[in-house]
Write a protein that holds these residues in place. Structure first.
Motif, PDB file in Angstrom:
ATOM      1  N   GLN A  67       0.516   8.649 -10.787  1.00  0.00           N
ATOM      2  CA  GLN A  67      -0.397   8.120  -9.778  1.00  0.00           C
ATOM      3  C   GLN A  67      -1.872   8.344 -10.130  1.00  0.00           C
ATOM      4  OE1 GLN A  67       2.499   9.646  -9.276  1.00  0.00           O
ATOM      5  NE2 GLN A  67       3.186   9.514  -7.159  1.00  0.00           N
ATOM      6  N   HIS A  99      -4.482  17.521  -4.170  1.00  0.00           N
ATOM      7  CA  HIS A  99      -5.196  16.313  -3.764  1.00  0.00           C
ATOM      8  C   HIS A  99      -6.523  16.177  -4.501  1.00  0.00           C
ATOM      9  CE1 HIS A  99      -3.021  15.564   0.350  1.00  0.00           C
ATOM     10  NE2 HIS A  99      -2.240  15.401  -0.705  1.00  0.00           N
ATOM     11  N   TYR A 102      -6.270  13.902  -7.421  1.00  0.00           N
ATOM     12  CA  TYR A 102      -6.250  12.494  -7.001  1.00  0.00           C
ATOM     13  C   TYR A 102      -7.669  12.007  -6.701  1.00  0.00           C
ATOM     14  CZ  TYR A 102      -1.126  12.136  -6.568  1.00  0.00           C
ATOM     15  OH  TYR A 102       0.232  12.074  -6.827  1.00  0.00           O
ATOM     16  N   ARG A 103      -8.389  12.794  -5.930  1.00  0.00           N
ATOM     17  CA  ARG A 103      -9.749  12.383  -5.550  1.00  0.00           C
ATOM     18  C   ARG A 103     -10.670  12.286  -6.758  1.00  0.00           C
ATOM     19  NH1 ARG A 103      -8.558  15.871  -1.047  1.00  0.00           N
ATOM     20  NH2 ARG A 103      -9.572  17.606  -2.130  1.00  0.00           N
ATOM     21  N   ALA A 107      -7.947   8.164  -7.050  1.00  0.00           N
ATOM     22  CA  ALA A 107      -6.599   7.802  -6.619  1.00  0.00           C
ATOM     23  C   ALA A 107      -6.397   8.190  -5.159  1.00  0.00           C
ATOM     24  CB  ALA A 107      -5.555   8.488  -7.488  1.00  0.00           C
ATOM     25  N   ASP A 108      -5.566   7.458  -4.470  1.00  0.00           N
ATOM     26  CA  ASP A 108      -5.304   7.694  -3.053  1.00  0.00           C
ATOM     27  C   ASP A 108      -4.254   8.800  -2.904  1.00  0.00           C
ATOM     28  OD1 ASP A 108      -4.788   7.643  -0.361  1.00  0.00           O
ATOM     29  OD2 ASP A 108      -4.289   5.507  -0.262  1.00  0.00           O
ATOM     30  N   PRO A 109      -4.589   9.934  -2.271  1.00  0.00           N
ATOM     31  CA  PRO A 109      -3.590  10.982  -2.063  1.00  0.00           C
ATOM     32  C   PRO A 109      -2.358  10.504  -1.294  1.00  0.00           C
ATOM     33  CG  PRO A 109      -5.789  11.851  -1.653  1.00  0.00           C
ATOM     34  CD  PRO A 109      -5.936  10.365  -1.810  1.00  0.00           C
ATOM     35  N   ALA A 110      -2.480   9.391  -0.564  1.00  0.00           N
ATOM     36  CA  ALA A 110      -1.326   8.852   0.153  1.00  0.00           C
ATOM     37  C   ALA A 110      -0.257   8.350  -0.808  1.00  0.00           C
ATOM     38  CB  ALA A 110      -1.762   7.727   1.086  1.00  0.00           C
ATOM     39  N   THR A 111      -0.611   8.135  -2.073  1.00  0.00           N
ATOM     40  CA  THR A 111       0.385   7.694  -3.064  1.00  0.00           C
ATOM     41  C   THR A 111       1.159   8.858  -3.663  1.00  0.00           C
ATOM     42  OG1 THR A 111      -1.183   7.775  -4.928  1.00  0.00           O
ATOM     43  CG2 THR A 111      -1.075   5.722  -3.652  1.00  0.00           C
ATOM     44  N   GLN A 112       0.921  10.058  -3.176  1.00  0.00           N
ATOM     45  CA  GLN A 112       1.590  11.253  -3.713  1.00  0.00           C
ATOM     46  C   GLN A 112       3.014  11.349  -3.153  1.00  0.00           C
ATOM     47  OE1 GLN A 112      -0.252  14.956  -2.588  1.00  0.00           O
ATOM     48  NE2 GLN A 112       0.325  15.992  -4.468  1.00  0.00           N
ATOM     49  N   GLN A 116       6.234   6.045  -4.671  1.00  0.00           N
ATOM     50  CA  GLN A 116       5.150   5.560  -5.509  1.00  0.00           C
ATOM     51  C   GLN A 116       5.381   5.943  -6.977  1.00  0.00           C
ATOM     52  OE1 GLN A 116       2.454   3.721  -4.859  1.00  0.00           O
ATOM     53  NE2 GLN A 116       2.714   3.490  -2.646  1.00  0.00           N
TER      54      GLN A 116
END
Length: 293
Positions: A67, A99, A102-103, A107-112, A116
């Protein structure tokens, strides 16, 4: 054996010497992990160097987080690594635990999520199969040396996540914090059952733990110091509380006994994680592994 990529003040000479000693030794694999918001080497760049610095040992990412990457570019990079390593690449992948990584790459942490992750695996498989996923004049290459792409392992410690990965992974690349072999065997049993239900061959069962080898209290102090640095996203008082029972610290004889207990539960591979760049510690572990081979 894992590269000491999370240690401070690394240089190319240290990394090269470590890789070559592992390659010349009794180890089955050379591993390294990925972080973004940290001062470790970038994982895919390091893959190219390790492919050049080694000839025998298998190269295993423990783990790369899809991700954090474009899946087509990640597939291309890993296929290139497999090419440079003459088919010696195994790819451990997971969703990661931070997170901030991701940031750091937007990248969107919601894709963790495992969903995904599986979606990105599917794209990479299509690239490795030679499918033209981008509607370009030619498919994205190069083709990996290993037909269908490198073997994939799932990096997880959770039964639900492990069951989810049975459809695409060849096995497990986990971690044991407290070296409890009974708990580890319970997770292995989940994997064995999930792979059996999926109609697949028995899974590759690998786990890992931090180590420091030596006499007296120095090894445990070394592990504690490493955890304080590595687990920098966790409050220091929590790290201090878990440090006395996290990872392994002791003598060569004690390491032989620990590795024997993991062998007894059917562990295929232990990915040892160093807490120092000290080459003498690597040599001591090499002697233990040679005795067990």
């Amino acid at each position: 054996m894992t590269m000491p990529v999370m240690e401070p003040d690394l240089d190319s000479a240290t990394l090269r010497a470590w890789a070559r000693l592992v390659d010349e030794g009794p180890f089955s694999s050379l591993c390294w992990g990925e972080r973004i918001a940290f001062d470790n080497p970038e994982s895919l760049t390091l893959l190219g160097a390790l492919a050049a610095w080694t000839d025998r040992v298998r190269l295993v990412t423990t783990v790369v987080i899809p991700q954090l990457h474009d899946p087509v570019m990640l597939a291309k990079a890993l296929a290139t690594g497999d090419l440079l390593a003459d088919g010696r690449l195994t790819v451990g992948i997971g969703v990661g635990g931070r997170h901030e990584d991701y940031r750091a790459v937007g990248a969107d942490p919601a894709t963790q999520t495992m969903r995904q992750l599986a979606d990105r695996v599917a794209v990479m498989r299509r690239v490795w199969a030679g499918e033209n996923v981008t509607d370009a004049t030619l498919p994205v290459g190069p083709p990996p040396v290993q037909s269908g792409g490198p073997e994939l392992l799932v990096g997880t410690t959770g039964p639900k996540t492990l069951r989810h990965a049975a459809g695409w992974a060849a096995g497990l690349a986990g971690i044991s914090l407290d070296l409890n072999t009974a708990s580890q065997n319970e997770l292995f049993d989940v994997a064995r059952a999930a792979w059996r239900e999926a109609g697949k061959p028995a899974p590759h069962l690998a786990t890992s733990f931090w180590f420091a080898i030596g006499e007296g209290t120095a090894p445990r102090e070394q592990v504690h110091h490493h955890l304080r640095r590595y687990m920098n996203w966790i409050p220091a008082e929590i790290v201090d509380a878990i440090a006395p029972t996290t990872g392994w610290a002791g003598t060569q004889d004690e390491l032989r006994a620990v590795l024997g207990r993991f062998a007894d539960i059917g562990t295929d591979e232990i990915h040892l994680i160093p807490t120092s760049t000290d080459m003498d510690q690597l040599r001591q572990v090499s002697e233990v592994v040679s005795d067990l081979s």
